[in-house]
Design a protein around this motif. Structure first.
Motif, PDB file in Angstrom:
ATOM      1  N   ALA A   7       5.748  12.670  28.999  1.00 19.20           N
ATOM      2  CA  ALA A   7       3.839  12.257  28.722  1.00 19.20           C
ATOM      3  C   ALA A   7       3.262  10.758  28.311  1.00 19.20           C
ATOM      4  N   TRP A   8       3.748   9.699  28.783  1.00 20.00           N
ATOM      5  CA  TRP A   8       3.268   8.410  28.463  1.00 20.00           C
ATOM      6  C   TRP A   8       1.779   7.709  28.652  1.00 20.00           C
ATOM      7  N   PRO A   9       1.342   7.349  27.933  1.00 21.14           N
ATOM      8  CA  PRO A   9       2.140   7.102  26.284  1.00 21.14           C
ATOM      9  C   PRO A   9       2.519   7.428  25.707  1.00 21.14           C
ATOM     10  N   LEU A  10       3.279   6.775  24.123  1.00 20.35           N
ATOM     11  CA  LEU A  10       4.003   7.507  23.672  1.00 20.35           C
ATOM     12  C   LEU A  10       3.313   6.906  22.373  1.00 20.35           C
ATOM     13  N   THR A  11       2.165   7.460  21.012  1.00 20.73           N
ATOM     14  CA  THR A  11       2.264   7.075  19.879  1.00 20.73           C
ATOM     15  C   THR A  11       2.655   6.993  18.889  1.00 20.73           C
ATOM     16  N   LEU A  12       2.797   5.504  18.442  1.00 22.22           N
ATOM     17  CA  LEU A  12       3.936   5.976  16.981  1.00 22.22           C
ATOM     18  C   LEU A  12       3.248   5.395  16.196  1.00 22.22           C
ATOM     19  N   TYR A  13       3.816   6.758  14.966  1.00 24.74           N
ATOM     20  CA  TYR A  13       2.881   6.004  13.317  1.00 24.74           C
ATOM     21  C   TYR A  13       3.820   5.718  12.903  1.00 24.74           C
ATOM     22  N   TYR A  14       3.400   4.637  12.539  1.00 24.07           N
ATOM     23  CA  TYR A  14       4.034   3.347  11.277  1.00 24.07           C
ATOM     24  C   TYR A  14       3.445   3.040  10.017  1.00 24.07           C
ATOM     25  N   ASP A  15       4.485   2.910   9.438  1.00 18.62           N
ATOM     26  CA  ASP A  15       4.543   2.329   7.974  1.00 18.62           C
ATOM     27  C   ASP A  15       4.090   0.641   8.007  1.00 18.62           C
ATOM     28  N   GLY A  16       3.020  -0.001   7.825  1.00 19.48           N
ATOM     29  CA  GLY A  16       2.613  -1.360   8.127  1.00 19.48           C
ATOM     30  C   GLY A  16       2.916  -2.163   7.159  1.00 19.48           C
ATOM     31  N   GLU A  17       3.055  -1.498   6.161  1.00 18.00           N
ATOM     32  CA  GLU A  17       3.142  -1.885   4.504  1.00 18.00           C
ATOM     33  C   GLU A  17       4.360  -2.467   3.849  1.00 18.00           C
ATOM     34  N   CYS A  18       5.993  -1.389   5.185  1.00 15.75           N
ATOM     35  CA  CYS A  18       6.909  -1.681   5.258  1.00 15.75           C
ATOM     36  C   CYS A  18       7.082  -3.552   5.681  1.00 15.75           C
ATOM     37  N   PRO A  19       8.615  -3.582   5.255  1.00 14.42           N
ATOM     38  CA  PRO A  19       9.022  -4.983   6.062  1.00 14.42           C
ATOM     39  C   PRO A  19      10.260  -4.656   7.197  1.00 14.42           C
ATOM     40  N   SER A  54      -0.903  15.192   5.883  1.00 14.31           N
ATOM     41  CA  SER A  54      -1.921  13.849   4.854  1.00 14.31           C
ATOM     42  C   SER A  54      -0.627  12.773   5.654  1.00 14.31           C
ATOM     43  N   ARG A  55      -1.638  11.226   4.856  1.00 15.73           N
ATOM     44  CA  ARG A  55      -0.670   9.961   4.653  1.00 15.73           C
ATOM     45  C   ARG A  55       0.388  10.521   4.767  1.00 15.73           C
ATOM     46  N   ASP A  56       0.665  10.484   3.012  1.00 20.84           N
ATOM     47  CA  ASP A  56       2.147  11.085   2.891  1.00 20.84           C
ATOM     48  C   ASP A  56       2.529  11.558   3.539  1.00 20.84           C
ATOM     49  N   MET A  58       2.911  11.561   6.144  1.00 26.06           N
ATOM     50  CA  MET A  58       3.234  11.005   7.964  1.00 26.06           C
ATOM     51  C   MET A  58       4.077  10.006   6.879  1.00 26.06           C
ATOM     52  N   LEU A  59       3.968   9.137   6.254  1.00 26.15           N
ATOM     53  CA  LEU A  59       4.827   8.003   5.276  1.00 26.15           C
ATOM     54  C   LEU A  59       6.271   8.289   4.971  1.00 26.15           C
ATOM     55  N   ALA A  60       6.563   9.719   4.778  1.00 27.86           N
ATOM     56  CA  ALA A  60       8.225  10.611   4.568  1.00 27.86           C
ATOM     57  C   ALA A  60       8.393  10.134   5.932  1.00 27.86           C
ATOM     58  N   CYS A  61       8.193  10.212   6.847  1.00 28.66           N
ATOM     59  CA  CYS A  61       9.061  10.734   8.077  1.00 28.66           C
ATOM     60  C   CYS A  61       8.545  10.194   9.240  1.00 28.66           C
ATOM     61  N   LEU A  62       8.830   9.477  10.391  1.00 33.87           N
ATOM     62  CA  LEU A  62       8.435   9.102  10.974  1.00 33.87           C
ATOM     63  C   LEU A  62       8.016  10.376  12.330  1.00 33.87           C
ATOM     64  N   HIS A  63       6.370   9.497  12.996  1.00 32.96           N
ATOM     65  CA  HIS A  63       5.542  10.627  13.368  1.00 32.96           C
ATOM     66  C   HIS A  63       5.320   9.344  14.797  1.00 32.96           C
ATOM     67  N   CYS A 132       7.325  -5.469  -3.231  1.00 30.57           N
ATOM     68  CA  CYS A 132       7.630  -4.983  -3.427  1.00 30.57           C
ATOM     69  C   CYS A 132       8.233  -3.846  -4.845  1.00 30.57           C
ATOM     70  N   GLU A 133       7.102  -4.186  -5.946  1.00 27.67           N
ATOM     71  CA  GLU A 133       7.724  -3.269  -6.912  1.00 27.67           C
ATOM     72  C   GLU A 133       6.931  -2.245  -7.246  1.00 27.67           C
ATOM     73  N   SER A 134       6.769  -0.903  -6.383  1.00 30.34           N
ATOM     74  CA  SER A 134       6.945   0.379  -5.901  1.00 30.34           C
ATOM     75  C   SER A 134       7.652   0.783  -4.364  1.00 30.34           C
ATOM     76  N   ASP A 135       7.081   2.315  -4.202  1.00 28.15           N
ATOM     77  CA  ASP A 135       7.075   2.158  -3.143  1.00 28.15           C
ATOM     78  C   ASP A 135       6.756   1.661  -2.248  1.00 28.15           C
ATOM     79  N   ARG A 136       5.907   1.501  -2.282  1.00 24.70           N
ATOM     80  CA  ARG A 136       5.066   0.427  -1.870  1.00 24.70           C
ATOM     81  C   ARG A 136       5.375  -0.816  -1.050  1.00 24.70           C
ATOM     82  N   CYS A 137       5.250  -1.815  -0.156  1.00 21.22           N
ATOM     83  CA  CYS A 137       5.201  -3.704   0.099  1.00 21.22           C
ATOM     84  C   CYS A 137       3.747  -3.742   0.240  1.00 21.22           C
ATOM     85  N   GLU A 138       3.710  -4.594  -0.957  1.00 20.64           N
ATOM     86  CA  GLU A 138       1.929  -4.965   0.062  1.00 20.64           C
ATOM     87  C   GLU A 138       2.620  -6.560   0.019  1.00 20.64           C
TER      88      GLU A 138
END
Length: 144
Positions: A7-19, A54-56, A58-63, A132-138
């Motif tokens: 049932a389009w559209p599909l909403t993709l939740y992504y990590d915008g801090e990941c290059p 939680s946000r964490d 959702m960040l652990a796996c693509l939804h 990217c000094e930690s698990d997150r990229c700024e």
């Protein structure tokens, strides 16, 4: 995976801090002429997460969520995202039942390695690189 009628559209939740993620999202944006894919950056402080997650988490796996509320994650979210932008042929092997255990294992491994891989990939854009000094990229400005 293929038993649903999308049932389009599909909403993709992504990590915008990941290059690494942003490079794929930019490709999706260029190919999304039919607007069958909506994109939500869950790294943004104002982004809403899916109910019960939680946000964490959702960040652990693509939804992703279809318009009718059906949620897919992991390789299924990848599969349907590529279909939404007309690239289903690239991810066809993800629907081979005999190979599914391998793809799920490979995806879990990728999720664990993603922070390290992301540290090696520059942030997309003209004047931005990844810090990217930690698990997150700024994003940060390039030094000239």
């Amino acid at each position: 995976m293929l038993t649903i009628s999308p049932a389009w559209p599909l909403t993709l939740y992504y990590d915008g801090e990941c290059p690494l993620c942003l490079r794929e999202i930019r490709m999706f944006e260029r190919r999304n002429a039919d607007t069958r894919l909506k994109l939500i950056n869950i790294a943004a402080p104002t982004a809403d997460t899916l109910p019960g997650l939680s946000r964490d988490e959702m960040l652990a796996c693509l939804h992703a969520r279809f318009q009718d509320g059906h949620i897919v994650k992991g390789i299924d979210a990848t599969y349907w995202s590529y279909h939404a932008v007309g690239l289903g042929w690239l991810v066809k092997p993800l629907c081979w039942n005999w190979a599914r255990p391998f793809w799920e294992w490979a995806y879990r491994l990728f999720c664990r390695l993603r922070p390290a891989i992301a540290r090696m990939v520059p942030m997309p854009g003209n004047s931005v690189t990844a810090s990217c000094e930690s698990d997150r990229c700024e994003p940060r400005k390039k030094d000239h």
